[in-house]
Motif scaffolding. Structure first.
Motif, short mmCIF file in Angstrom:
data_model
loop_
_atom_site.label_atom_id
_atom_site.label_comp_id
_atom_site.label_asym_id
_atom_site.label_seq_id
_atom_site.Cartn_x
_atom_site.Cartn_y
_atom_site.Cartn_z
N SER A 169 88.43 3.00 41.69
CA SER A 169 87.27 3.85 41.40
C SER A 169 87.35 5.05 42.32
N PRO A 170 86.56 6.07 42.08
CA PRO A 170 86.57 7.20 43.02
C PRO A 170 86.18 6.78 44.43
N GLU A 171 85.44 5.68 44.55
CA GLU A 171 85.01 5.21 45.87
C GLU A 171 86.07 4.34 46.56
N VAL A 172 86.89 3.64 45.77
CA VAL A 172 87.92 2.75 46.34
C VAL A 172 89.24 3.05 45.64
N GLU A 173 90.08 3.83 46.32
CA GLU A 173 91.37 4.24 45.76
C GLU A 173 92.49 3.63 46.61
N ASP A 174 92.81 2.38 46.35
CA ASP A 174 93.79 1.67 47.16
C ASP A 174 94.84 1.05 46.24
N LEU A 175 95.99 1.69 46.15
CA LEU A 175 97.06 1.25 45.26
C LEU A 175 97.47 -0.19 45.53
N GLU A 176 97.72 -0.52 46.78
CA GLU A 176 98.19 -1.88 47.10
C GLU A 176 97.13 -2.93 46.75
N TYR A 177 95.88 -2.58 46.91
CA TYR A 177 94.79 -3.49 46.57
C TYR A 177 94.78 -3.76 45.06
N GLU A 178 95.02 -2.73 44.26
CA GLU A 178 95.05 -2.91 42.80
C GLU A 178 96.21 -3.81 42.39
N VAL A 179 97.37 -3.59 43.00
CA VAL A 179 98.53 -4.44 42.70
C VAL A 179 98.23 -5.88 43.11
N GLU A 180 97.62 -6.05 44.27
CA GLU A 180 97.26 -7.39 44.75
C GLU A 180 96.27 -8.06 43.79
N LYS A 181 95.28 -7.31 43.32
CA LYS A 181 94.31 -7.87 42.37
C LYS A 181 95.01 -8.33 41.09
N ALA A 182 95.92 -7.51 40.59
CA ALA A 182 96.64 -7.87 39.36
C ALA A 182 97.48 -9.13 39.57
N LYS A 183 98.19 -9.20 40.67
CA LYS A 183 99.02 -10.38 40.95
C LYS A 183 98.16 -11.63 41.13
N THR A 184 97.02 -11.47 41.78
CA THR A 184 96.12 -12.61 41.98
C THR A 184 95.58 -13.10 40.64
N ALA A 185 95.23 -12.17 39.78
CA ALA A 185 94.72 -12.55 38.45
C ALA A 185 95.75 -13.37 37.69
#
Length: 202
Positions: free
Chosen positions: A70-86
């Motif tokens: 989101s515009p408030e949370v722009e963290d590439l590694e966090y998005e990759v981590e979320k996808a892998k966790t899912a």
């Protein structure tokens, strides 16, 4: 030739056999579902190491996980981590709904790192890029959205939400009935706003 074209022409592709085996069904059952439009197979040929996935009537229920910056949370590694966790916990597909940061880089990294079908909502990127240029999301053009759809496809996105059901007629009906919550779909709201602004069809 699309998978649906092949099915309608009676041509059996390896994707049909793979989905049939994964679902414990006959290839003929998969073909019939594809022909009728009640089954889809999501898989972009650009991606390597991702199995085709059947979705639709008579197939096992699939789990989709929505992630995104989101515009408030722009963290590439966090998005990759979320996808892998899912995926680790059972998601069959992941949708990248990112609206903040470098949208191309986020999407491409997720496609590279996660080996399940990945979906997107191209109107998010088209609208956000238009807003970044002109400050108005509704200033996106037909070419803007088509270019984003093409880019996502070339990147390897396996499926997309395109809000085809939002039409001028739909928007007019929604205005007349006075819904309490309005349009609750972000992409649908983007498109409805565009339709109202330009007085044009989807």
């Amino acid at each position: 030739m699309t998978l649906m074209d092949a099915a309608r022409n009676g041509k059996i592709l390896k994707e049909f056999s793979q989905v049939a085996e994964a679902e414990g069904l006959s290839v003929e059952r998969i073909l019939a579902g594809l022909r009728s439009g009640r089954i889809v197979i999501v898989r972009n040929v650009v991606r390597v190491g991702v199995e085709p996935l059947g979705i639709g009537e008579g197939l096992r229920v699939k789990i989709n996980a929505n992630i995104g910056s989101s515009p408030e949370v722009e963290d590439l590694e966090y998005e990759v981590e979320k996808a892998k966790t899912a995926v680790k916990y059972g998601a069959d597909t992941v949708m990248d709904l990112s609206t903040g940061g470098d949208l191309d880089n986020i999407r491409r990294r997720i496609l590279e790192e996660v080996k399940v079908p990945i979906g997107t909502v191209p109107i998010y990127q088209a609208g956000i890029e238009a807003a970044r240029k002109s400050k108005l999301l509704v200033d996106m053009t037909e070419d803007d959205i088509l270019k984003v759809i093409e880019k996502h496809g070339k990147d390897g996105v396996d499926f997309m939400t395109i809000h085809a059901g939002i039409t001028r007629e739909t928007v007019e009906r929604l205005q007349k009935i006075g819904r309490v919550a309005g349009i609750v779909s972000r992409g649908g709201a983007f498109l409805a706003s565009w339709i109202l602004r330009h007085e044009r069809e989807n």
